[in-house]
Design an enzyme around this catalytic site. Structure first.
Site, PDB file in Angstrom:
ATOM      1  N   HIS A  72       1.026  -1.328   0.020  1.00 30.02           N
ATOM      2  CA  HIS A  72      -0.089  -0.056   0.241  1.00 30.02           C
ATOM      3  C   HIS A  72       0.951   1.306  -0.042  1.00 30.02           C
ATOM      4  O   HIS A  72       1.653   1.509   0.982  1.00 30.02           O
ATOM      5  CB  HIS A  72      -0.869  -0.068   1.271  1.00 30.02           C
ATOM      6  CG  HIS A  72      -2.180  -0.834   1.326  1.00 30.02           C
ATOM      7  ND1 HIS A  72      -3.431  -0.598   1.629  1.00 30.02           N
ATOM      8  CD2 HIS A  72      -2.168  -2.029   0.490  1.00 30.02           C
ATOM      9  CE1 HIS A  72      -4.273  -1.462   1.189  1.00 30.02           C
ATOM     10  NE2 HIS A  72      -3.631  -2.516   0.605  1.00 30.02           N
ATOM     11  N   TYR A 200      -9.346   5.666   7.119  1.00 32.08           N
ATOM     12  CA  TYR A 200      -9.450   6.170   8.153  1.00 32.08           C
ATOM     13  C   TYR A 200     -10.708   7.279   8.092  1.00 32.08           C
ATOM     14  O   TYR A 200     -10.274   8.536   7.829  1.00 32.08           O
ATOM     15  CB  TYR A 200      -8.042   6.561   9.025  1.00 32.08           C
ATOM     16  CG  TYR A 200      -7.087   5.576   9.341  1.00 32.08           C
ATOM     17  CD1 TYR A 200      -6.386   5.046   8.190  1.00 32.08           C
ATOM     18  CD2 TYR A 200      -6.928   5.073  10.569  1.00 32.08           C
ATOM     19  CE1 TYR A 200      -5.383   4.093   8.632  1.00 32.08           C
ATOM     20  CE2 TYR A 200      -6.158   4.051  10.617  1.00 32.08           C
ATOM     21  CZ  TYR A 200      -5.386   3.612   9.713  1.00 32.08           C
ATOM     22  OH  TYR A 200      -4.347   2.689  10.074  1.00 32.08           O
ATOM     23  N   PRO A 291      -5.004   0.621  18.729  1.00 30.21           N
ATOM     24  CA  PRO A 291      -4.682   0.159  17.774  1.00 30.21           C
ATOM     25  C   PRO A 291      -4.489   1.244  16.341  1.00 30.21           C
ATOM     26  O   PRO A 291      -4.035   0.869  15.114  1.00 30.21           O
ATOM     27  CB  PRO A 291      -6.140  -0.596  17.284  1.00 30.21           C
ATOM     28  CG  PRO A 291      -7.139  -0.294  18.460  1.00 30.21           C
ATOM     29  CD  PRO A 291      -6.179   0.173  19.624  1.00 30.21           C
ATOM     30  N   LYS A 295       0.677   0.110  15.098  1.00 32.64           N
ATOM     31  CA  LYS A 295       2.002  -0.036  15.507  1.00 32.64           C
ATOM     32  C   LYS A 295       2.236  -1.020  16.333  1.00 32.64           C
ATOM     33  O   LYS A 295       3.592  -1.395  16.642  1.00 32.64           O
ATOM     34  CB  LYS A 295       2.238   1.190  16.160  1.00 32.64           C
ATOM     35  CG  LYS A 295       2.389   2.605  15.281  1.00 32.64           C
ATOM     36  CD  LYS A 295       3.795   2.629  14.615  1.00 32.64           C
ATOM     37  CE  LYS A 295       3.921   3.706  13.648  1.00 32.64           C
ATOM     38  NZ  LYS A 295       4.141   3.056  12.098  1.00 32.64           N
ATOM     39  N   TYR A 383       3.621   6.553   9.821  1.00 32.01           N
ATOM     40  CA  TYR A 383       2.911   5.349   9.312  1.00 32.01           C
ATOM     41  C   TYR A 383       3.746   4.178   8.779  1.00 32.01           C
ATOM     42  O   TYR A 383       3.791   3.114   9.165  1.00 32.01           O
ATOM     43  CB  TYR A 383       1.880   5.848   8.398  1.00 32.01           C
ATOM     44  CG  TYR A 383       0.880   4.676   8.434  1.00 32.01           C
ATOM     45  CD1 TYR A 383      -0.480   5.071   9.030  1.00 32.01           C
ATOM     46  CD2 TYR A 383       0.712   3.548   7.539  1.00 32.01           C
ATOM     47  CE1 TYR A 383      -1.536   4.131   9.082  1.00 32.01           C
ATOM     48  CE2 TYR A 383      -0.270   2.765   7.491  1.00 32.01           C
ATOM     49  CZ  TYR A 383      -1.597   2.953   8.223  1.00 32.01           C
ATOM     50  OH  TYR A 383      -2.564   2.246   8.116  1.00 32.01           O
TER      51      TYR A 383
END
Ligand code: DHB
Length: 387
Positions: A72, A200, A291, A295, A383
């Site tokens: 991704h 998200y 969550p 991580k 990220y």
């Protein structure tokens, strides 16, 4: 039995450490109260940082992550009914891989078996003793036989309810803790992908996350109360909630029958020191993140990378002081990940009784992160994993 390193916990952290140590000629015994089947079927997060992928591939665990996982190159933040893509590759030249933690475990367990590693699943009555010269782990093996393992070092990779952490004497340990007034409701659904990348989503009805597993199975979550009961949610009610939070402006989730569902706890936790005498803690035994941002596993693997170096040096030089360096090296990343997980969480969730000021401030934060190259790069770097 005697071994060089006794490892409590056969999740990804414990198995990866055992694997890396064996490549360095150091033997270990790994024990877990869960069966291999139980660990392999417990749903966990699905995102691997680039560094975690490199560790799996370069250390010879498996190439399956690159062959079967999905790269991704970005994620979507959705708010006020619009998608805003954060382009990882463009911003920081990295990607993440969607490859469920259960698959990471399956690869590691298979590699340990193929290499003749000593991993005891399904043990009972595990106890650790660090009061003597050498640490001792006792347990009843899967056939009920009492076993005593004496080791040079003991590693606690036994998760957030770690028995190893509790072996540290009172007064030695400092703990940092934060609770959140919500949790996640997670579920699997037999449906096609709603979007090629993760979404998200912040909405006035609360947060939702659209993730994936396979072309025909998807993983999704929505913010709920920490006391929520899975029995109270049938398929219709779950989809109605997801629609309210995600659909709109021409975007619609693709729905299907819902399978396994769980309520995930939500907390931030750090303990120090991560090393006391000949006991070392790794992964969730030493720290837990909420969550949001996925991580947990990545951080556990980062601990293990450092731990492997430190333990190898300990045996090569026969000096205990090298063990001292572990905590500081690991905790630097631990706190960065704590901040990132907290930040992603507070930026995207809604809490009851939040002021109108905070709601507008949160919206401005999202617009800064998505509307500015610098803001977006900050998220992208965190990220995909700090170098
Ligand atoms: C998943 C879980 C997460 O917590 C996250 O931030 C992203 C993806 C998942 O299970 O796919």
């Amino acid at each position: 039995t005697r071994t060089q390193v006794a490892i409590v916990g056969a999740g990804p952290a414990g198995l990866m450490l055992s694997h890396l140590l064996s490549r360095s000629g150091i033997d270990s015994v790994v024990v877990d109260i869960r069966t291999r089947e139980e660990i392999a079927t417990t749903s966990r997060a699905g995102i691997l940082e680039a560094g975690s992928v490199r560790l799996l591939v370069d250390s010879g665990v498996s190439d399956r992550v690159v062959a079967e996982g999905d790269r991704h190159d970005g994620v979507v933040l959705r708010f006020d009914g619009e998608n805003h893509r954060i382009d990882f590759r463009d911003l920081v030249g990295e990607s993440v891989w969607l490859y469920p933690q259960t698959e990471v475990f399956i690869d590691l367990a298979a590699r340990r078996t193929a290499d003749g590693g000593d991993v005891r699943y399904g043990v009972a009555d595990t106890a650790v003793d660090i009061t003597g010269d050498r640490p001792v782990v006792t347990f009843a093996d899967a056939d009920g036989r009492a076993v005593r393992v004496e080791a040079d070092l003991l590693v606690g990779a036994d998760g957030s309810r770690s028995i190893c952490r509790r072996a540290l004497p009172d007064g030695v340990r400092t703990e940092w803790f934060r609770e959140y007034p919500f949790a996640w409701f997670g579920f699997l659904t037999d449906a096609p992908q709603s979007h090629p990348e993760l979404i998200y989503a912040r909405s006035e009805h609360g947060f939702a996350l659209v993730s994936q597993r396979t072309p025909t199975m998807q993983r999704m979550y929505f913010q709920c109360s920490p006391t929520e009961r899975v029995q109270a949610w049938d398929d219709d009610r779950i989809w109605a909630e997801m629609r309210k939070r995600v659909n709109g402006n021409g975007f619609e989730l693709r729905e299907g029958p819902i399978g396994a569902r769980t309520v995930l706890p939500f907390r931030s936790f750090v303990t120090a020191p991560m090393r006391h005498g000949r006991l070392l803690l790794a992964g969730d035994a030493a720290h837990t993140v909420p969550p949001t941002g996925a991580k947990g596993l990545n951080l556990a693997l980062a601990d293990v990378r450092v731990l492997h170096e430190v333990i190898t040096e300990f045996f090569a030089r026969g000096r205990e002081d090298v063990l001292d360096t572990y905590g500081d090296r690991a905790l630097d990343r631990v706190w960065k990940a704590q901040h990132f997980s907290y930040w992603m969480t507070t930026m995207l969730h809604s809490a009851e009784g939040v002021s109108a000021f905070d709601r507008e401030r949160q919206r401005a934060e999202l617009s800064l992160v998505t509307g500015s190259r610098h803001g977006a790069a900050y998220l992208a770097e965190a990220y995909t994993g700090w170098a």
